[in-house]
Scaffold this motif. Sequence first.
Motif, PDB file in Angstrom:
ATOM      1  N   UNK A  42       0.964  -1.227   0.033  1.00 27.51           N
ATOM      2  CA  UNK A  42       0.117  -0.191   0.009  1.00 27.51           C
ATOM      3  C   UNK A  42       0.740   1.461   0.056  1.00 27.51           C
ATOM      4  N   UNK A  43       1.950   1.009  -0.218  1.00 23.45           N
ATOM      5  CA  UNK A  43       3.076   2.536  -0.008  1.00 23.45           C
ATOM      6  C   UNK A  43       2.651   3.503  -0.913  1.00 23.45           C
ATOM      7  N   UNK A  44       1.935   3.338  -1.972  1.00 26.60           N
ATOM      8  CA  UNK A  44       1.753   4.553  -3.210  1.00 26.60           C
ATOM      9  C   UNK A  44       0.325   5.293  -2.799  1.00 26.60           C
ATOM     10  N   UNK A  45      -0.375   4.695  -2.022  1.00 28.54           N
ATOM     11  CA  UNK A  45      -1.708   5.292  -1.665  1.00 28.54           C
ATOM     12  C   UNK A  45      -1.740   6.032  -0.302  1.00 28.54           C
ATOM     13  N   UNK A  46      -2.088   7.102  -0.358  1.00 33.41           N
ATOM     14  CA  UNK A  46      -1.759   8.284   0.723  1.00 33.41           C
ATOM     15  C   UNK A  46      -2.773   7.855   2.085  1.00 33.41           C
ATOM     16  N   UNK A  47      -3.877   7.432   1.734  1.00 33.94           N
ATOM     17  CA  UNK A  47      -4.446   6.855   3.012  1.00 33.94           C
ATOM     18  C   UNK A  47      -4.546   5.588   3.261  1.00 33.94           C
ATOM     19  N   UNK A  48      -3.714   4.791   2.663  1.00 33.04           N
ATOM     20  CA  UNK A  48      -3.467   3.341   3.104  1.00 33.04           C
ATOM     21  C   UNK A  48      -2.531   3.296   4.329  1.00 33.04           C
ATOM     22  N   UNK A  49      -2.775   2.097   5.185  1.00 29.69           N
ATOM     23  CA  UNK A  49      -1.870   2.255   6.393  1.00 29.69           C
ATOM     24  C   UNK A  49      -0.306   2.095   6.113  1.00 29.69           C
ATOM     25  N   UNK A  50      -0.091   1.480   4.938  1.00 31.42           N
ATOM     26  CA  UNK A  50       1.349   1.305   4.561  1.00 31.42           C
ATOM     27  C   UNK A  50       2.083   2.307   3.786  1.00 31.42           C
ATOM     28  N   UNK A  51       1.189   3.632   3.602  1.00 32.83           N
ATOM     29  CA  UNK A  51       1.696   4.703   2.706  1.00 32.83           C
ATOM     30  C   UNK A  51       3.259   4.914   3.155  1.00 32.83           C
ATOM     31  N   UNK A  52       4.184   5.235   2.161  1.00 28.83           N
ATOM     32  CA  UNK A  52       5.348   5.712   2.249  1.00 28.83           C
ATOM     33  C   UNK A  52       5.789   6.811   1.196  1.00 28.83           C
TER      34      UNK A  52
END
Length: 230
Positions: free
Chosen positions: A197-207
């Motif tokens: 999920x690193x690419x989606x700002x609202x995802x917990x895995x965002x980076x």
Amino acid sequence: MTVRLESVTFTSGDGATPIPSYLAIPDRAGPHPVVLILRGVAGPDDGYTEIAQRLAEWGYVALVHGWKVRGIDPADEPVYADLQGAMSFLGSVAEADLERLAVFGFCRGGVHAVMAARAHAEIRVVVVFHGFAFRPAGAQLGAEPYDLAGGVNVPILVLHGTEDERAPMADMRRMEARMQSLGKVCSFVFYDGARHGFAVRTHPGYSEDAATPSFEQAKRFLARYLPVPG
């Protein structure tokens, strides 16, 4: 470039189900190449509408495909019907040039992107952010992207994090080797330390450290295979 973002609803290919979605259009004369965004499960819509706006700023019409109306883990059949509905809807958008169509798949949407690339000749390019080679344990059964790879005949870019807890690196390396052995036009780019999920700002895995260069990579890929006129 200024853009126009609006909520839209199209009818699924099943002829009955309304699919709420979002459409972003560059605020200049078209028609424009198109990116169909197949979202993942986690996170609210905001992260994906921001991505749609970003693509419109690059000069593309962008539709966020609202398949989450099917639940968090739907079977492939209704999702595929919804994809057909999305394609029909885009055909009605005057600013959209469906002969220049890309698909961006995020997380579970990456599985759908591979499915779509096999089935729709209009699709010219596929970009997958933190997708899957094999569906994660406990997910709805269906065709595996690894097995579908042989039928994908368009350029594909896969952007993935080395610490993805949902789609392990070992699986993605297997997918990379398979695509290479099949002679596919396919590039894999890995981001050290990035999670699912690193690419989606609202995802917990965002980076942000991984998201920023991944979108720069995606923009260059689009410019190579699906350039914006002018």
